[in-house]
Scaffold this motif. Structure first.
Motif, PDB file in Angstrom:
ATOM      1  N   TRP A 111      48.126  82.632  91.997  1.00 59.31           N
ATOM      2  CA  TRP A 111      49.271  83.065  91.198  1.00 59.31           C
ATOM      3  C   TRP A 111      49.266  82.229  89.923  1.00 59.31           C
ATOM      4  CZ3 TRP A 111      51.450  86.778  94.327  1.00 59.31           C
ATOM      5  CH2 TRP A 111      51.289  86.623  95.702  1.00 59.31           C
ATOM      6  N   GLY A 149      49.761  90.253  91.066  1.00 65.46           N
ATOM      7  CA  GLY A 149      50.701  89.537  91.919  1.00 65.46           C
ATOM      8  C   GLY A 149      52.123  89.969  91.642  1.00 65.46           C
ATOM      9  N   ASP A 205      46.847  88.305  88.243  1.00 68.39           N
ATOM     10  CA  ASP A 205      46.740  87.480  89.442  1.00 68.39           C
ATOM     11  C   ASP A 205      45.704  88.114  90.365  1.00 68.39           C
ATOM     12  OD1 ASP A 205      48.644  85.767  88.527  1.00 68.39           O
ATOM     13  OD2 ASP A 205      50.221  86.394  89.904  1.00 68.39           O
ATOM     14  N   ARG A 308      54.674  87.866  96.981  1.00 66.58           N
ATOM     15  CA  ARG A 308      55.366  86.655  97.444  1.00 66.58           C
ATOM     16  C   ARG A 308      56.858  86.954  97.494  1.00 66.58           C
ATOM     17  NH1 ARG A 308      53.774  80.732  94.858  1.00 66.58           N
ATOM     18  NH2 ARG A 308      52.352  80.073  96.516  1.00 66.58           N
TER      19      ARG A 308
END
Length: 798
Positions: A111, A149, A205, A308
């Protein structure tokens, strides 16, 4: 087939039916044998299915400029960067095969955005190395996958944090976008967005392959002349003592020979502590279990970004047409007995621990409810900090490229190129780095809060009350909210509602430890969790105004207090300090220390002592020149190591002694400081008798103390002329980097947006300048008596 949702119900239902083989709860054990079935989400690993060979893969050289120990991500990155920077006579020793230990099973997520600008730069370098540089140099693909990401915001504060990350990314040219829930749904159709405030999407990412990365790194390093040797465990590190008594690395010992070297780089991961012991170096690191599960195929998941979900403490890593699901729990399992035989092995997954991640994962991607689990991965992970000269650290694969480059630069040029203080063990006091309670508690909190919001006014709850000055109890009774700095409990601000003591760490209720009840300190700390001005901002304002108009007492006892003595003390002082500190005895000078590149290493005050006289009972006896150094407590260990390194490298015949634990330091500041102190001390405090930037031995409360007129006036903040403006800059620096702080209803001026406002209050409050800043240096046994006498004369009204 085991399904994630049914697994959740199995844990939380009152009657638990037998688990399927894939989800069986097991004891906390591991196998030292190589895993028979590949349980990691990679097409290839570097482990040998038929067992490791009996000897090293290459002959050992007789000598090397540096020996890197550990063939994981950081070790491979370090030797690659050393070779790339021109140090080619370097050797990497791996006890088993490359990636053995912790690297081979890592998730490999990268990340690009973090709250720290230094980490953003380190991550950017890792990405460049993995995605571009290595392929250009070797023609080999590292296994890098750029699938993007996605950070999930389930509340407004989290979304605010992501907006700040996006702004930081713009500075570094990192593309990122804050998306609405609807835009997130368009990007990731399988995601539940009903409870979202928004997301942060970073298109570039991606995911790294540990095996491909380490193979390519070592291929590039050996092409430049470096040597990589596998199946060669290190059995010892020889340390010699040179002519001036300095211990230096001499050689690395193995079962197959010895390599002479002046430099050892400890990249041994969770085995770094054992390796450090071979050289009598303390490495504060602890091993824990870290796990994830790999799902069966999920229709429609292909090409989705990694996710995430910080508030659910879970991550979802794309694995072809499946997902790897993992996270950071509040009750991780410690690996107390680290086995030397553990190479490509895994622990049995403890489902009672791991289940807390499943519900969050199913909530975020509902398709997981009916998706089977293909395999489980539970391996060791190290949590801790680096070791100085040269440093090493358990940084994780995504920081490996940046940290490897800084390590190489540190080894070749004597210091890293970037500000690596946050990775430097010298941010910890040496008394803590082998304290098992401190390491265990702080590592647990670091792991458990890995996905927590990073607020500017947060304080740890773990490993508190490790170092306390004599004022601690009386300040606690007055409602002091303490902050932890360098192990010290230092006053932060004062709660008007009464005492808020720091309690023993409760591990957030994990491991059957009872949660602290009616914990006032934790409650007040929770109110500080904001990116806006905190609730105590007005308290700061009033404290600053009181100090501006009247007088305040600063408790500076956590400062570093060193004596520099010996035949070459004057030469050392000339070399170390930017200002001329060799004034007449009795003079105190504010100065800086620079490094070899001419950049600032520290700021401090240096007092030249009267020759042949011990100014205090604790002061060393000396003949010739001697100096007393007052150094900011938060950087005391760093400064100690810097000074010792200079003395060693230059061969100065000097002694540096540390009396930080044995002496108190009280600073009295404000327009009425002279008036208050004149009633306490047995000496004339007029400008003529006690001039600016001087010190003398006096009597206070019947005790011998050293009084200094401090060369930095916190209150001189007027901007009406250039000279005063420069002094204002110094005041800011002193009360941030050096962490000056206040007691008796005054507060530190630390580096935060809140305290810019605090400084503004001081600027705008009054035009008159302060009458003086006085510091009393007191033997620990007399500190309380002197403090009570001084503070009894100080009355601050809000």
């Amino acid at each position: 087939m085991a399904f994630l949702r049914s697994a959740v119900w199995r844990v939380f239902s009152a009657v638990r039916p037998p688990l399927s083989p894939l989800c069986r709860t097991s004891t906390r054990s591991y196998s030292s044998e190589p895993t028979k079935e590949k349980s990691v989400p990679y097409e290839k690993t570097l482990k040998q299915e038929d067992g490791a060979s009996s000897g090293p893969t290459k002959p050992l050289p007789r000598s090397a400029d540096a020996v890197v120990i550990g063939g994981g991500s950081l070790g491979c990155q370090t030797i690659y960067h050393l070779a790339k920077m021109g140090m080619t006579n370097v050797v990497l020793l791996e006890r088993d095969r490359l990636t053995a230990g912790t690297t081979w099973h890592t998730a490999g997520l990268l990340w690009q955005l973090r709250p720290s600008d230094v980490e953003v730069e380190l991550l950017a370098h890792t990405r460049n190395v993995i995605s571009k540089d290595l392929e250009e140099e070797t023609g080999l693909h590292t296994g890098w996958i750029q699938n993007g990401g996605l950070f999930i915001a389930s509340n407004k504060q989290r979304l605010d944090e992501y907006k700040r990350l996006m702004s930081l990314g713009k500075v570094y040219g990192i593309e990122s976008h804050v998306l609405s829930p609807a835009e997130t749904k368009d990007l990731y159709p399988l995601m539940n967005v009903d409870d979202l405030y928004g997301t942060l999407y970073v298109p570039k990412d991606g995911t790294m392959d540990p095996a491909g990365t380490c193979t390519t790194l070592t291929r590039a390093a050996t092409a430049r002349g470096a040597t990589v040797i596998e199946n060669c465990p290190v059995t010892g590190i020889q340390v010699r003592t040179d002519d001036i008594g300095v211990k230096r690395v001499k050689a690395v010992e193995t079962q197959h020979g010895t390599i002479e070297t002046p430099c050892v780089v400890n990249c041994a991961g969770v085995w770094a502590t054992k390796l450090g012991e071979m050289a009598r170096v303390k490495v504060p690191l602890i091993a824990m279990h870290h796990a994830y599960v790999v799902t069966e195929r999920i229709e429609g998941i292909q090409n989705m970004p990694n996710v995430r979900d910080h508030d659910a403490s879970v991550y979802l890593r794309l694995q072809g047409d499946a997902l790897s699901v993992g996270g950071y729990e509040r009750n991780p399992i410690f690996w107390d007995e680290v086995s030397d035989k553990f190479a490509f092995s895994l622990f049995d997954l403890d489902w009672d621990v791991f289940m807390q991640h499943i519900e969050g994962a199913v909530n975020r991607v509902p398709a997981l409810e009916q998706t089977g689990i293909k395999s489980t991965v539970c391996g060791p992970e190290g949590v801790g900090g680096p070791q100085p000269r040269p440093p090493g650290h358990e940084a994780g694969m995504m920081l490996g490229g940046g940290c490897g480059r800084e390590l190489a630069h540190w080894i070749i040029h004597g210091r890293p190129e970037k500000d690596m203080y946050g990775y430097d063990i010298r941010r910890f006091h040496n008394s803590l780095t082998d304290n098992k309670r401190w390491i265990r508690e702080r590592s647990h909190e670091s792991y458990a809060k890995n996905y927590s919001l990073v607020f500017p006014f947060d304080e740890p709850l773990a490993s508190r009350n490790m170092r306390k000055d004599p004022f601690h109890q009386v300040l606690t009774e007055q409602g002091c909210m303490f902050q932890e700095r360098h192990g010290w409990e230092r006053p932060g601000w004062f709660n008007k509602e009464g005492p808020a003591p720091v309690k023993d760490y409760d591990y957030y209720g994990a491991y059957d430890v009872k949660r602290n009840e009616k914990y006032k300190y934790d409650e007040l700390l929770g109110q500080e969790y904001t990116f806006d001005f905190p609730p105590h901002h007005d308290v700061i304002k009033n404290e600053c105004l009181s100090c501006r108009h009247s007088v305040a007492v600063f408790d500076m006892s956590y400062f570093g207090k060193f004596y520099l003595t010996g035949p070459d003390a004057k030469k050392a002082a000339d070399w170390l300090f930017t200002a001329d500190v060799n004034k007449k005895p009795g003079t105190t000078v504010y100065t800086c220390m620079l490094n070899k590149r001419g950049r600032s290493e520290a700021d401090l005050t240096v007092s030249r002592l009267e020759p042949g006289v011990a100014n205090l009972p604790l002061a060393p006896e000396f003949s010739g020149d001697a100096y007393y150094l007052a150094i900011g407590g938060g950087v005391a260990e760093h400064n100690w190591n810097h000074i010792k390194t200079v003395l060693q490298d230059q061969g100065f015949r000097c002694q540096l002694t540390d009396h930080s634990e044995n002496m108190g330091m009280i600073s009295i500041q404000g327009p009425k400081s002279r008036e208050v102190l004149q009633e306490v001390l047995d000496t004339d405090l007029s400008n003529e008798a006690f001039p600016f930037s001087s010190h003398k031995v006096v009597i206070a409360a019947g005790h011998q103390v050293t009084a200094l007129t401090h060369p930095l006036h916190v209150m001189q903040l007027s901007t009406s002329c250039p000279q005063k403006k420069e002094k204002r800059k110094r005041a800011c620096c002193t009360n941030t980097c050096s962490d000056t702080y206040v007691h008796t209803h005054t507060r530190s001026l630390s580096w935060s947006c809140m305290n810019y406002a605090a400084l503004w209050w001081l600027q705008s409050a009054s035009s008159h300048s302060s009458a003086g800043v006085f510091v009393l240096l007191v033997c620990k046994c007399a500190t309380c008596a002197v403090f009570q006498l001084v503070s009894g004369l100080v009355w601050v009204t809000f």
